[in-house]
Design an enzyme around this catalytic site. Sequence first.
Site, PDB file in Angstrom:
ATOM      1  N   HIS A 195      -8.245   1.408  -4.214  1.00 12.84           N
ATOM      2  CA  HIS A 195      -9.208   1.184  -3.136  1.00 12.84           C
ATOM      3  C   HIS A 195      -9.895   2.508  -2.839  1.00 12.84           C
ATOM      4  O   HIS A 195      -9.290   3.399  -2.244  1.00 12.84           O
ATOM      5  CB  HIS A 195      -8.416   0.656  -1.917  1.00 12.84           C
ATOM      6  CG  HIS A 195      -9.236   0.458  -0.693  1.00 12.84           C
ATOM      7  ND1 HIS A 195      -8.654   0.225   0.545  1.00 12.84           N
ATOM      8  CD2 HIS A 195     -10.575   0.425  -0.474  1.00 12.84           C
ATOM      9  CE1 HIS A 195      -9.611   0.065   1.454  1.00 12.84           C
ATOM     10  NE2 HIS A 195     -10.779   0.196   0.866  1.00 12.84           N
ATOM     11  N   MET A 214     -11.990  -5.934   4.885  1.00 10.26           N
ATOM     12  CA  MET A 214     -11.137  -5.016   5.650  1.00 10.26           C
ATOM     13  C   MET A 214     -10.829  -5.610   7.028  1.00 10.26           C
ATOM     14  O   MET A 214     -11.730  -6.051   7.739  1.00 10.26           O
ATOM     15  CB  MET A 214     -11.837  -3.660   5.848  1.00 10.26           C
ATOM     16  CG  MET A 214     -11.982  -2.815   4.593  1.00 10.26           C
ATOM     17  SD  MET A 214     -10.422  -2.331   3.817  1.00 10.26           S
ATOM     18  CE  MET A 214      -9.625  -1.346   5.100  1.00 10.26           C
ATOM     19  N   ASP A 251      -4.652   3.922  -1.998  1.00 12.05           N
ATOM     20  CA  ASP A 251      -5.769   4.263  -1.114  1.00 12.05           C
ATOM     21  C   ASP A 251      -6.279   5.663  -1.407  1.00 12.05           C
ATOM     22  O   ASP A 251      -5.568   6.642  -1.199  1.00 12.05           O
ATOM     23  CB  ASP A 251      -5.313   4.157   0.346  1.00 12.05           C
ATOM     24  CG  ASP A 251      -5.086   2.716   0.760  1.00 12.05           C
ATOM     25  OD1 ASP A 251      -6.058   1.942   0.704  1.00 12.05           O
ATOM     26  OD2 ASP A 251      -3.946   2.361   1.111  1.00 12.05           O
ATOM     27  N   ASP A 305      -6.888  -6.253   3.872  1.00  8.20           N
ATOM     28  CA  ASP A 305      -6.205  -4.964   3.940  1.00  8.20           C
ATOM     29  C   ASP A 305      -6.318  -4.411   5.353  1.00  8.20           C
ATOM     30  O   ASP A 305      -7.434  -4.243   5.862  1.00  8.20           O
ATOM     31  CB  ASP A 305      -6.878  -4.026   2.924  1.00  8.20           C
ATOM     32  CG  ASP A 305      -6.270  -2.640   2.871  1.00  8.20           C
ATOM     33  OD1 ASP A 305      -5.175  -2.437   3.431  1.00  8.20           O
ATOM     34  OD2 ASP A 305      -6.901  -1.756   2.251  1.00  8.20           O
ATOM     35  N   SER A 316       0.844  -1.193   0.000  1.00  8.90           N
ATOM     36  CA  SER A 316       0.000   0.000   0.000  1.00  8.90           C
ATOM     37  C   SER A 316       0.879   1.243   0.000  1.00  8.90           C
ATOM     38  O   SER A 316       1.654   1.471   0.937  1.00  8.90           O
ATOM     39  CB  SER A 316      -0.893   0.012   1.237  1.00  8.90           C
ATOM     40  OG  SER A 316      -1.450   1.311   1.377  1.00  8.90           O
ATOM     41  N   HIS A 341      -1.149  -1.089  -4.325  1.00 13.50           N
ATOM     42  CA  HIS A 341      -2.427  -0.726  -3.713  1.00 13.50           C
ATOM     43  C   HIS A 341      -2.444   0.780  -3.465  1.00 13.50           C
ATOM     44  O   HIS A 341      -1.543   1.329  -2.829  1.00 13.50           O
ATOM     45  CB  HIS A 341      -2.575  -1.503  -2.402  1.00 13.50           C
ATOM     46  CG  HIS A 341      -3.884  -1.319  -1.710  1.00 13.50           C
ATOM     47  ND1 HIS A 341      -5.005  -2.058  -2.040  1.00 13.50           N
ATOM     48  CD2 HIS A 341      -4.260  -0.494  -0.697  1.00 13.50           C
ATOM     49  CE1 HIS A 341      -6.005  -1.704  -1.247  1.00 13.50           C
ATOM     50  NE2 HIS A 341      -5.581  -0.747  -0.428  1.00 13.50           N
ATOM     51  N   MET A 351     -12.139   4.796  -0.912  1.00 12.73           N
ATOM     52  CA  MET A 351     -12.831   5.047   0.353  1.00 12.73           C
ATOM     53  C   MET A 351     -13.477   6.418   0.212  1.00 12.73           C
ATOM     54  O   MET A 351     -13.079   7.389   0.861  1.00 12.73           O
ATOM     55  CB  MET A 351     -11.821   4.977   1.514  1.00 12.73           C
ATOM     56  CG  MET A 351     -11.350   3.551   1.778  1.00 12.73           C
ATOM     57  SD  MET A 351      -9.819   3.459   2.716  1.00 12.73           S
ATOM     58  CE  MET A 351      -8.647   3.578   1.367  1.00 12.73           C
ATOM     59  N   MET A 411      -8.964   8.433  -0.369  1.00 18.89           N
ATOM     60  CA  MET A 411      -9.844   8.817   0.745  1.00 18.89           C
ATOM     61  C   MET A 411     -10.348  10.238   0.527  1.00 18.89           C
ATOM     62  O   MET A 411      -9.592  11.105   0.088  1.00 18.89           O
ATOM     63  CB  MET A 411      -9.083   8.751   2.065  1.00 18.89           C
ATOM     64  CG  MET A 411      -8.405   7.407   2.318  1.00 18.89           C
ATOM     65  SD  MET A 411      -7.685   7.347   3.954  1.00 18.89           S
ATOM     66  CE  MET A 411      -6.715   5.832   3.832  1.00 18.89           C
TER      67      MET A 411
END
Length: 231
Positions: A69, A144, A38, A178, A11, A36, A71, A40
């Site tokens: 991913h 998760m 992330d 994750d 990540s 990966h 979020m 957000m």
Amino acid sequence: MDERPLVIAPSLLSCDFADLRGEVARVEEAGADWLHVDVMDGHFVPNLTLGPPVVERIHACAAVPLDVHLMISSPADYAGAFARAGASVLTFHIETTDSIAGAREVVGAFRAEGVETVGVALNPDGEIERVADLLEDVDLVLVMSVFPGFGGQVFLPEVLDKVRWLRERGWAGMIEMDGGLNAKTLPLCAAAGADVLVAGSAIFGAEDLAATVGGFRESGEQARNEESRVR
Ligand code: DX5
Ligand code: ZN
């Protein structure tokens, strides 16, 4: 169930963002299978990270697939932006939808943009039954093992039951885990049936990245083989 090779996905949340290109090269040389990423939005989770322009730049210097991913609260609205930015895997959270029809709309939006691998993520306190009706629509389920928002949190072992539930139910697609994965917890994930293993702080915080990624792969494969022998 175990024919598919394990995927180790560092990540980038734990990397040095001032040197993204260097960090991408460093984990790729260490043996990363996917990267990966992330995303957000400060709304679905109480943290902000990066958006499509940065994903596009990561894609430009990456050789391995980008596992994005999301979020974020309105994933369907950003399907095109992330698909164009180079996401090979695009995962949204089931908690952002309030019905199975709503979740299918998100999957449809991702597919319409040509996303290769569509994933659905579930928070640690979410019942796995919530994704049961979506299994025919997606390629990957992200279980998760911490509450999303921050790297470096402690692994929640109770979520392993969800992974076992999916495999016992005959789900043959990918299962990603994750949050809080390290030398101790990663083999538990692989033994339960997960095949995409994300680690941020445990990889970027290591002194020898190649030894860490290689060690994760080896211990994950061993745990998986031992588990299939006892079954
Ligand atoms: C958490 C993120 C994770 C995070 C994992 O919200 O989804 O991908 O980077 O970090 P570690 O491996 O440090 O728990
Ligand atoms: Zn993540």
